[in-house]
Design an enzyme around this catalytic site. Structure first.
Site, PDB file in Angstrom:
ATOM      1  CG  ASP A 181      -9.111  -3.204   9.426  1.00  0.00           C
ATOM      2  OD1 ASP A 181      -8.987  -3.435   7.944  1.00  0.00           O
ATOM      3  OD2 ASP A 181      -8.771  -3.984  10.237  1.00  0.00           O
TER       4      ASP A 181
ATOM      5  CG  ASP B   2      -0.826  -5.923   4.162  1.00  0.00           C
ATOM      6  OD1 ASP B   2       0.192  -5.420   3.471  1.00  0.00           O
ATOM      7  OD2 ASP B   2      -0.658  -7.082   4.774  1.00  0.00           O
ATOM      8  CB  THR B   3      -1.937  -7.885  -0.219  1.00  0.00           C
ATOM      9  OG1 THR B   3      -3.231  -8.566  -0.161  1.00  0.00           O
ATOM     10  CG2 THR B   3      -0.959  -8.470   0.540  1.00  0.00           C
ATOM     11  N   GLY B   4      -4.341  -5.835  -0.786  1.00  0.00           N
ATOM     12  CA  GLY B   4      -5.185  -5.411  -1.638  1.00  0.00           C
ATOM     13  C   GLY B   4      -6.142  -6.586  -2.008  1.00  0.00           C
TER      14      GLY B   4
ATOM     15  CE  LYS C   3       0.473  -2.726   6.568  1.00  0.00           C
ATOM     16  NZ  LYS C   3       0.568  -4.233   7.169  1.00  0.00           N
TER      17      LYS C   3
HETATM   18  P1  IMP Z   1      -5.159  -7.524   2.483  1.00  0.00           P
HETATM   19  O1  IMP Z   1      -6.128  -8.435   2.085  1.00  0.00           O
HETATM   20  O2  IMP Z   1      -3.778  -8.100   2.666  1.00  0.00           O
HETATM   21  O3  IMP Z   1      -5.186  -6.007   2.161  1.00  0.00           O
HETATM   22  O4  IMP Z   1      -5.205  -7.256   4.060  1.00  0.00           O
HETATM   23  C1  IMP Z   1      -6.459  -6.921   4.664  1.00  0.00           C
HETATM   24  C2  IMP Z   1      -6.799  -7.173   6.145  1.00  0.00           C
HETATM   25  O5  IMP Z   1      -5.642  -7.946   6.537  1.00  0.00           O
HETATM   26  C3  IMP Z   1      -7.308  -6.262   6.996  1.00  0.00           C
HETATM   27  O6  IMP Z   1      -8.679  -6.119   6.893  1.00  0.00           O
HETATM   28  C4  IMP Z   1      -6.923  -6.685   8.195  1.00  0.00           C
HETATM   29  O7  IMP Z   1      -7.685  -7.310   8.831  1.00  0.00           O
HETATM   30  C5  IMP Z   1      -5.476  -7.409   7.956  1.00  0.00           C
HETATM   31  N1  IMP Z   1      -4.252  -6.668   8.170  1.00  0.00           N
HETATM   32  C6  IMP Z   1      -3.538  -6.321   6.996  1.00  0.00           C
HETATM   33  N2  IMP Z   1      -2.543  -5.440   7.549  1.00  0.00           N
HETATM   34  C7  IMP Z   1      -2.471  -5.461   9.016  1.00  0.00           C
HETATM   35  C8  IMP Z   1      -1.890  -4.866  10.047  1.00  0.00           C
HETATM   36  O8  IMP Z   1      -0.882  -4.249   9.828  1.00  0.00           O
HETATM   37  N3  IMP Z   1      -2.295  -5.095  10.948  1.00  0.00           N
HETATM   38  C9  IMP Z   1      -3.565  -5.785  11.165  1.00  0.00           C
HETATM   39  N4  IMP Z   1      -4.182  -6.358  10.738  1.00  0.00           N
HETATM   40  C10 IMP Z   1      -3.792  -6.315   9.268  1.00  0.00           C
END
Ligand code: IMP
Length: 192
Positions: free
Chosen positions: A115, A118-120, A146
């Site tokens: 979906d 964010d950080t990856g 992002k």
């Molecule tokens: P990452 O591991 O930081 O890239 O985050 C990925 C996961 O965090 C996504 O699959 C979402 O479930 C959740 N996430 C990150 N940013 C958001 C946001 O802005 N809204 C809702 N869920 C988020």
């Protein structure tokens, strides 16, 4: 690829999604148009390859449902559940596997559907894990990226929209398991 703008403000005060102030970031129509474009790109790329499409739960379920229904090719689906979020709106820094895929992906073309990146952290973890199983190929599709936050050492093949570093909800994305049913993408209004 489109870059999302905050194009107007919609404050939701009551109803099933009430209690938080939201700003409309990507309209329902813009999402639907972009999902159809992405499906056409994927259909062209994977014609006659019969990929396994792996959705990352929970957030990707609505995007995944719309995306696969617009594909013009044969495919299979599977799901994996990962968690990187410790608190309501910030990453915990570690990824936990909550539900694994059932399919054998050895020698298969795999498409991962996320979906939002964010950080990856989540997608980096998943890429390493899937590649251990020896697939023919793995590509990545995300509705939202992002861009100025994500730390990735590989390219995301299909990105729906690059968005500013705001916490967003709707179209499957939640805040504390709520608001997934909104049919557009909204940013949580920042506190003044
Ligand atoms: P990452 O591991 O930081 O890239 O985050 C990925 C996961 O965090 C996504 O699959 C979402 O479930 C959740 N996430 C990150 N940013 C958001 C946001 O802005 N809204 C809702 N869920 C988020």
């Amino acid at each position: 690829m489109a870059t999302a703008q905050l194009d107007g403000i919609k404050v939701l005060g009551g109803g099933p999604f009430g209690g938080r102030d939201l700003e409309l970031m990507i309209t329902r129509d813009a999402i639907q148009d972009r999902v159809r474009e992405m499906a056409a790109e994927i259909s062209g790329r994977y014609a006659a390859r019969g990929p396994i499409i792996i959705g990352i739960l929970n957030g990707s379920f609505i995007f995944m449902a719309d995306l696969v229904r617009a594909l013009q090719i044969p495919f299979e689906v599977d799901f994996i559940k990962l968690s990187s979020y410790g608190s309501e709106t910030s990453s915990s820094g570690t990824v936990r596997l909550l539900k694994d895929i059932s399919a054998d992906i050895t020698g298969r073309d795999v498409i991962v559907v996320e979906d939002i990146i964010d950080t990856g952290l989540t997608i980096n973890f998943l890429r390493r894990r899937l590649e251990e199983a020896g697939p023919t190929s793995v590509s990545f599709v995300t509705l939202l990226l992002k861009d100025d936050v994500a730390k990735l050492d590989f390219t995301i093949d299909h990105v729906g929209f690059k968005i500013p570093n705001r916490y967003v909800v709707g179209y499957g994305l939640d805040i504390d398991q709520q608001m997934r049913g909104l049919d557009a993408i909204y940013a949580l209004k920042e506190q003044e």
